[in-house]
Design a protein around this motif. Structure first.
Motif, PDB file in Angstrom:
ATOM      1  N   ILE A 102       0.852  -1.184   0.000  1.00 46.41           N
ATOM      2  CA  ILE A 102       0.000   0.000   0.000  1.00 46.41           C
ATOM      3  C   ILE A 102       0.888   1.234   0.000  1.00 46.41           C
ATOM      4  O   ILE A 102       1.796   1.347   0.822  1.00 46.41           O
ATOM      5  CB  ILE A 102      -0.921   0.015   1.252  1.00 46.41           C
ATOM      6  CG1 ILE A 102      -1.774  -1.256   1.283  1.00 46.41           C
ATOM      7  CG2 ILE A 102      -1.820   1.246   1.249  1.00 46.41           C
ATOM      8  CD1 ILE A 102      -2.556  -1.446   2.575  1.00 46.41           C
ATOM      9  N   GLU A 103       0.615   2.137  -0.935  1.00 46.13           N
ATOM     10  CA  GLU A 103       1.499   3.298  -1.116  1.00 46.13           C
ATOM     11  C   GLU A 103       1.627   4.125   0.173  1.00 46.13           C
ATOM     12  O   GLU A 103       2.712   4.331   0.681  1.00 46.13           O
ATOM     13  CB  GLU A 103       0.957   4.166  -2.234  1.00 46.13           C
ATOM     14  CG  GLU A 103       2.069   4.875  -2.967  1.00 46.13           C
ATOM     15  CD  GLU A 103       1.511   5.560  -4.181  1.00 46.13           C
ATOM     16  OE1 GLU A 103       1.399   6.785  -4.122  1.00 46.13           O
ATOM     17  OE2 GLU A 103       1.157   4.858  -5.157  1.00 46.13           O
ATOM     18  N   ASN A 104       0.499   4.587   0.688  1.00 48.26           N
ATOM     19  CA  ASN A 104       0.521   5.318   1.961  1.00 48.26           C
ATOM     20  C   ASN A 104      -0.197   4.477   2.992  1.00 48.26           C
ATOM     21  O   ASN A 104      -1.405   4.604   3.165  1.00 48.26           O
ATOM     22  CB  ASN A 104      -0.175   6.670   1.827  1.00 48.26           C
ATOM     23  CG  ASN A 104       0.535   7.559   0.847  1.00 48.26           C
ATOM     24  OD1 ASN A 104       1.740   7.742   0.954  1.00 48.26           O
ATOM     25  ND2 ASN A 104      -0.191   8.058  -0.125  1.00 48.26           N
ATOM     26  N   PRO A 105       0.525   3.591   3.684  1.00 48.53           N
ATOM     27  CA  PRO A 105      -0.157   2.669   4.597  1.00 48.53           C
ATOM     28  C   PRO A 105      -1.011   3.420   5.625  1.00 48.53           C
ATOM     29  O   PRO A 105      -0.661   4.507   6.057  1.00 48.53           O
ATOM     30  CB  PRO A 105       0.994   1.942   5.289  1.00 48.53           C
ATOM     31  CG  PRO A 105       2.186   2.178   4.449  1.00 48.53           C
ATOM     32  CD  PRO A 105       1.974   3.475   3.736  1.00 48.53           C
ATOM     33  N   PHE A 106      -2.171   2.837   5.957  1.00 46.65           N
ATOM     34  CA  PHE A 106      -3.057   3.467   6.927  1.00 46.65           C
ATOM     35  C   PHE A 106      -3.346   2.488   8.049  1.00 46.65           C
ATOM     36  O   PHE A 106      -3.093   1.290   7.929  1.00 46.65           O
ATOM     37  CB  PHE A 106      -4.360   3.930   6.257  1.00 46.65           C
ATOM     38  CG  PHE A 106      -4.928   2.946   5.285  1.00 46.65           C
ATOM     39  CD1 PHE A 106      -5.589   1.811   5.718  1.00 46.65           C
ATOM     40  CD2 PHE A 106      -4.786   3.150   3.909  1.00 46.65           C
ATOM     41  CE1 PHE A 106      -6.116   0.911   4.820  1.00 46.65           C
ATOM     42  CE2 PHE A 106      -5.308   2.239   3.007  1.00 46.65           C
ATOM     43  CZ  PHE A 106      -5.967   1.114   3.464  1.00 46.65           C
ATOM     44  N   ASP A 107      -3.882   3.032   9.147  1.00 45.40           N
ATOM     45  CA  ASP A 107      -4.245   2.208  10.288  1.00 45.40           C
ATOM     46  C   ASP A 107      -5.358   1.234   9.866  1.00 45.40           C
ATOM     47  O   ASP A 107      -6.374   1.651   9.325  1.00 45.40           O
ATOM     48  CB  ASP A 107      -4.740   3.154  11.397  1.00 45.40           C
ATOM     49  CG  ASP A 107      -5.003   2.409  12.687  1.00 45.40           C
ATOM     50  OD1 ASP A 107      -4.824   1.186  12.712  1.00 45.40           O
ATOM     51  OD2 ASP A 107      -5.383   3.080  13.669  1.00 45.40           O
ATOM     52  N   LEU A 108      -5.131  -0.052  10.144  1.00 49.33           N
ATOM     53  CA  LEU A 108      -6.121  -1.041   9.686  1.00 49.33           C
ATOM     54  C   LEU A 108      -7.280  -1.245  10.654  1.00 49.33           C
ATOM     55  O   LEU A 108      -8.214  -1.973  10.341  1.00 49.33           O
ATOM     56  CB  LEU A 108      -5.444  -2.386   9.458  1.00 49.33           C
ATOM     57  CG  LEU A 108      -4.703  -2.553   8.135  1.00 49.33           C
ATOM     58  CD1 LEU A 108      -4.113  -3.942   8.047  1.00 49.33           C
ATOM     59  CD2 LEU A 108      -5.618  -2.309   6.948  1.00 49.33           C
ATOM     60  N   LYS A 109      -7.188  -0.628  11.841  1.00 50.42           N
ATOM     61  CA  LYS A 109      -8.293  -0.781  12.790  1.00 50.42           C
ATOM     62  C   LYS A 109      -9.581  -0.249  12.139  1.00 50.42           C
ATOM     63  O   LYS A 109      -9.549   0.782  11.469  1.00 50.42           O
ATOM     64  CB  LYS A 109      -7.989  -0.011  14.076  1.00 50.42           C
ATOM     65  CG  LYS A 109      -8.830  -0.478  15.213  1.00 50.42           C
ATOM     66  CD  LYS A 109      -8.277  -0.052  16.542  1.00 50.42           C
ATOM     67  CE  LYS A 109      -9.290  -0.447  17.596  1.00 50.42           C
ATOM     68  NZ  LYS A 109      -9.430   0.525  18.628  1.00 50.42           N
ATOM     69  N   PHE A 110     -10.653  -0.940  12.295  1.00 51.65           N
ATOM     70  CA  PHE A 110     -11.948  -0.644  11.678  1.00 51.65           C
ATOM     71  C   PHE A 110     -12.006  -1.038  10.197  1.00 51.65           C
ATOM     72  O   PHE A 110     -13.009  -0.810   9.537  1.00 51.65           O
ATOM     73  CB  PHE A 110     -12.341   0.842  11.798  1.00 51.65           C
ATOM     74  CG  PHE A 110     -12.551   1.290  13.214  1.00 51.65           C
ATOM     75  CD1 PHE A 110     -13.611   0.797  13.960  1.00 51.65           C
ATOM     76  CD2 PHE A 110     -11.674   2.183  13.811  1.00 51.65           C
ATOM     77  CE1 PHE A 110     -13.807   1.208  15.270  1.00 51.65           C
ATOM     78  CE2 PHE A 110     -11.857   2.592  15.115  1.00 51.65           C
ATOM     79  CZ  PHE A 110     -12.921   2.108  15.857  1.00 51.65           C
ATOM     80  N   SER A 111     -10.911  -1.606   9.657  1.00 50.77           N
ATOM     81  CA  SER A 111     -10.985  -2.066   8.266  1.00 50.77           C
ATOM     82  C   SER A 111     -11.750  -3.380   8.215  1.00 50.77           C
ATOM     83  O   SER A 111     -11.794  -4.134   9.181  1.00 50.77           O
ATOM     84  CB  SER A 111      -9.581  -2.261   7.691  1.00 50.77           C
ATOM     85  OG  SER A 111      -8.935  -1.029   7.599  1.00 50.77           O
ATOM     86  N   ILE A 112     -12.331  -3.637   7.066  1.00 51.92           N
ATOM     87  CA  ILE A 112     -13.206  -4.805   6.884  1.00 51.92           C
ATOM     88  C   ILE A 112     -12.753  -5.572   5.656  1.00 51.92           C
ATOM     89  O   ILE A 112     -12.254  -4.975   4.688  1.00 51.92           O
ATOM     90  CB  ILE A 112     -14.670  -4.307   6.761  1.00 51.92           C
ATOM     91  CG1 ILE A 112     -15.201  -3.968   8.160  1.00 51.92           C
ATOM     92  CG2 ILE A 112     -15.579  -5.318   6.079  1.00 51.92           C
ATOM     93  CD1 ILE A 112     -16.559  -3.329   8.200  1.00 51.92           C
ATOM     94  N   LEU A 113     -12.898  -6.890   5.711  1.00 52.55           N
ATOM     95  CA  LEU A 113     -12.469  -7.738   4.597  1.00 52.55           C
ATOM     96  C   LEU A 113     -13.701  -8.313   3.901  1.00 52.55           C
ATOM     97  O   LEU A 113     -14.565  -8.911   4.548  1.00 52.55           O
ATOM     98  CB  LEU A 113     -11.597  -8.872   5.152  1.00 52.55           C
ATOM     99  CG  LEU A 113     -10.734  -9.623   4.153  1.00 52.55           C
ATOM    100  CD1 LEU A 113      -9.747  -8.694   3.459  1.00 52.55           C
ATOM    101  CD2 LEU A 113      -9.981 -10.754   4.864  1.00 52.55           C
ATOM    102  N   LEU A 114     -13.753  -8.132   2.587  1.00 46.85           N
ATOM    103  CA  LEU A 114     -14.897  -8.632   1.812  1.00 46.85           C
ATOM    104  C   LEU A 114     -14.410  -9.625   0.775  1.00 46.85           C
ATOM    105  O   LEU A 114     -13.326  -9.460   0.211  1.00 46.85           O
ATOM    106  CB  LEU A 114     -15.591  -7.479   1.082  1.00 46.85           C
ATOM    107  CG  LEU A 114     -16.102  -6.341   1.953  1.00 46.85           C
ATOM    108  CD1 LEU A 114     -16.580  -5.188   1.085  1.00 46.85           C
ATOM    109  CD2 LEU A 114     -17.222  -6.828   2.846  1.00 46.85           C
ATOM    110  N   LEU A 115     -15.223 -10.630   0.511  1.00 52.13           N
ATOM    111  CA  LEU A 115     -14.907 -11.603  -0.540  1.00 52.13           C
ATOM    112  C   LEU A 115     -15.688 -11.201  -1.780  1.00 52.13           C
ATOM    113  O   LEU A 115     -16.914 -11.051  -1.733  1.00 52.13           O
ATOM    114  CB  LEU A 115     -15.331 -13.005  -0.067  1.00 52.13           C
ATOM    115  CG  LEU A 115     -15.227 -14.130  -1.074  1.00 52.13           C
ATOM    116  CD1 LEU A 115     -13.783 -14.393  -1.466  1.00 52.13           C
ATOM    117  CD2 LEU A 115     -15.841 -15.417  -0.494  1.00 52.13           C
ATOM    118  N   ASN A 116     -14.984 -10.994  -2.891  1.00 52.61           N
ATOM    119  CA  ASN A 116     -15.676 -10.678  -4.145  1.00 52.61           C
ATOM    120  C   ASN A 116     -16.140 -11.975  -4.770  1.00 52.61           C
ATOM    121  O   ASN A 116     -15.333 -12.845  -5.092  1.00 52.61           O
ATOM    122  CB  ASN A 116     -14.729  -9.949  -5.104  1.00 52.61           C
ATOM    123  CG  ASN A 116     -14.415  -8.554  -4.605  1.00 52.61           C
ATOM    124  OD1 ASN A 116     -15.278  -7.864  -4.069  1.00 52.61           O
ATOM    125  ND2 ASN A 116     -13.169  -8.145  -4.773  1.00 52.61           N
TER     126      ASN A 116
END
Ligand code: SF4
Length: 437
Positions: free
Chosen positions: A414-428
């Motif tokens: 990831i170019e500008n890494p961000f805090d992953l807290k609250f991130s969600i994983l989806l299956l396409n």
């Protein structure tokens, strides 16, 4: 456009409130089960509401307390005692529909803002004036209004804040005026225990025998499922292999009306869904935040990727509701199924924000495997990627992650890494479906 426009998201729990704020809500609403219309799937109690209000204010966000039941005597009697500790925390408003409860609140807590619930079915400018004159700050308008009617209401009451529902489930009746669930299941929707009776598959009986399609002559069978046919005295309806979902409304999705509604005088857009998942709350908030910001910044059209993302959420089919008048019955109702479906994406995990050996920690909510096409959803960015490696808690390399496991996954650069807290994983589920924004 320079107005302050509020995005208002549902909070069934402290967790959903945090996700809603992270994904861009200005305010959330939640209520005590005894006095609000979500008894089931509502994790908030008095203590948690106090916590919510404190956290919301620390984040400079707003929290509205819902107490919008059509109250009977027994609840009126206990209301002030139950709501007092919550009011002491200074919520930004209490959402109420019952005039008696409004009087009680005004007498006991004269400084608190009161918002009139959608359950009060406010449909015209004189009603708005009436409520304004008795001290109501904001009116949550009936869902059954056109944009033109809202404009007229605003023109006649320019100082009253107007709020509308922009997304979510719809009743087949005026909100709060439905007794189907009470009659069929003794579950009163006006007391918050609606069992969604309107969404059931109804069948037709004659002399205790269920009638099927073959019982009707070809002439009687309409090609349109659910079309009523009158036969002198009885109203009959044709059922096909799907059933007869004669009262099952599609879900509201009025993202394309945001500009018109702002121009008509609406200052708050509310997402329905106090019984929905954390993912639903986060995703709808993310999408509507972006849509509102785009409109305010002058963009002419709603970004098509936002509409694709809404279509990827499970839904009963969408209708843009009553804001535009030229719609037929079929446009509002889903005669074929009452359950929500999503054919293209599935919520599979929550990022905890922790890392191990450069791999991100995920709490698994649904199975996913190495090689799957996934989406990392974050308030900053959504990223599509194929998963290359998964490790379990003991650092064994595994092929598939299963429900409720903690796993560690490889992420794309990831170019500008961000805090992953609250991130969600989806299956396409459809590989070609790119929804990144
Ligand atoms: S039964 Fe259907 S129309 Fe009636 S309150 Fe419940 S969801 Fe609304």
């Amino acid at each position: 456009m320079s107005q302050e426009i509020e995005l208002l998201s549902p909070a069934r729990s402290v967790k959903n409130m945090r996700y809603a704020f992270h994904y861009g809500a200005n305010a959330v609403y939640g209520g005590l089960p005894r006095y609000s219309l979500r008894v089931r799937n509502n994790e908030l109690n008095s203590k948690k509401l106090v916590q919510c209000i404190r956290e919301a204010h620390e984040m400079k966000k707003k929290f509205y307390v819902v107490a919008n039941i059509i109250s009977h005597n027994n609840k009126v009697k206990t209301f002030i005692d139950d709501i007092s500790p919550i009011v002491e925390m200074n919520p930004d408003a209490i959402i109420v529909s019952d005039p008696g409860m409004i009087l009680l609140i005004q007498k006991k807590f004269p400084k608190i803002n009161i918002h009139l619930s959608v359950q009060a079915n406010t449909t015209n400018f004189l009603s708005v004036k009436f409520w304004k004159d008795i001290g109501i700050k904001r009116i949550i308008l009936a869902r059954e209004l056109t944009t033109k009617e809202i404009y007229e209401i605003h023109k006649n009451n320019p100082k009253v804040e107007l709020e509308v529902f922009i997304h979510g489930s719809l009743c087949i009746a005026y909100s709060g005026r439905c007794l189907i669930s009470s009659y069929l299941k003794r579950k009163d929707s006006n007391q918050g225990v609606c069992d969604h009776s309107c969404r059931k598959a109804f069948s037709i009986k004659k002399n205790r025998r269920t009638l099927k399609r073959r019982d009707f002559s070809e002439e009687e069978v309409s090609s349109d499922i659910g079309r009523f046919q009158t036969d002198s005295k009885v109203l009959s309806i044709i059922e096909d292999q799907h059933g007869s979902y004669i009262m099952n409304s599609k879900d509201l999705c009025a993202i394309e009306s945001i500009r018109d509604l702002i121009e008509a005088g609406v200052s708050s857009f509310k997402i329905e869904g106090r019984s929905k998942s954390t993912f639903y709350c986060a995703r709808t908030t993310q999408i509507y935040r972006r849509a509102i910001d785009d409109v305010i910044s002058g963009k002419k059209n709603i970004n098509k990727s936002l509409i694709r993302m809404l279509n990827n959420l499970s839904n009963r089919g969408y209708t843009s509701g009553f804001f535009r008048k030229d719609r037929s019955c079929e446009f509002h109702q889903n005669y074929e199924r009452s359950h929500s479906l999503s054919a293209s994406q599935k919520f599979v995990g929550e990022f905890t924000g922790k890392y191990k050996e450069g791999f991100a920690e995920v709490l698994v909510k649904n199975k996913f495997c190495v090689g799957n096409n996934l989406e990392l959803m974050n308030s900053k960015k959504n990223i599509q990627f194929f998963i290359k490696k998964i490790f379990d808690e003991r650092w064994n390399s595994i092929f598939c992650a299963k429900n409720n496991e903690i796993v560690y996954i490889s992420l794309p650069e990831i170019e500008n890494p961000f805090d992953l807290k609250f991130s969600i994983l989806l299956l396409n589920l459809e590989n070609g479906n790119k929804t990144a924004i």
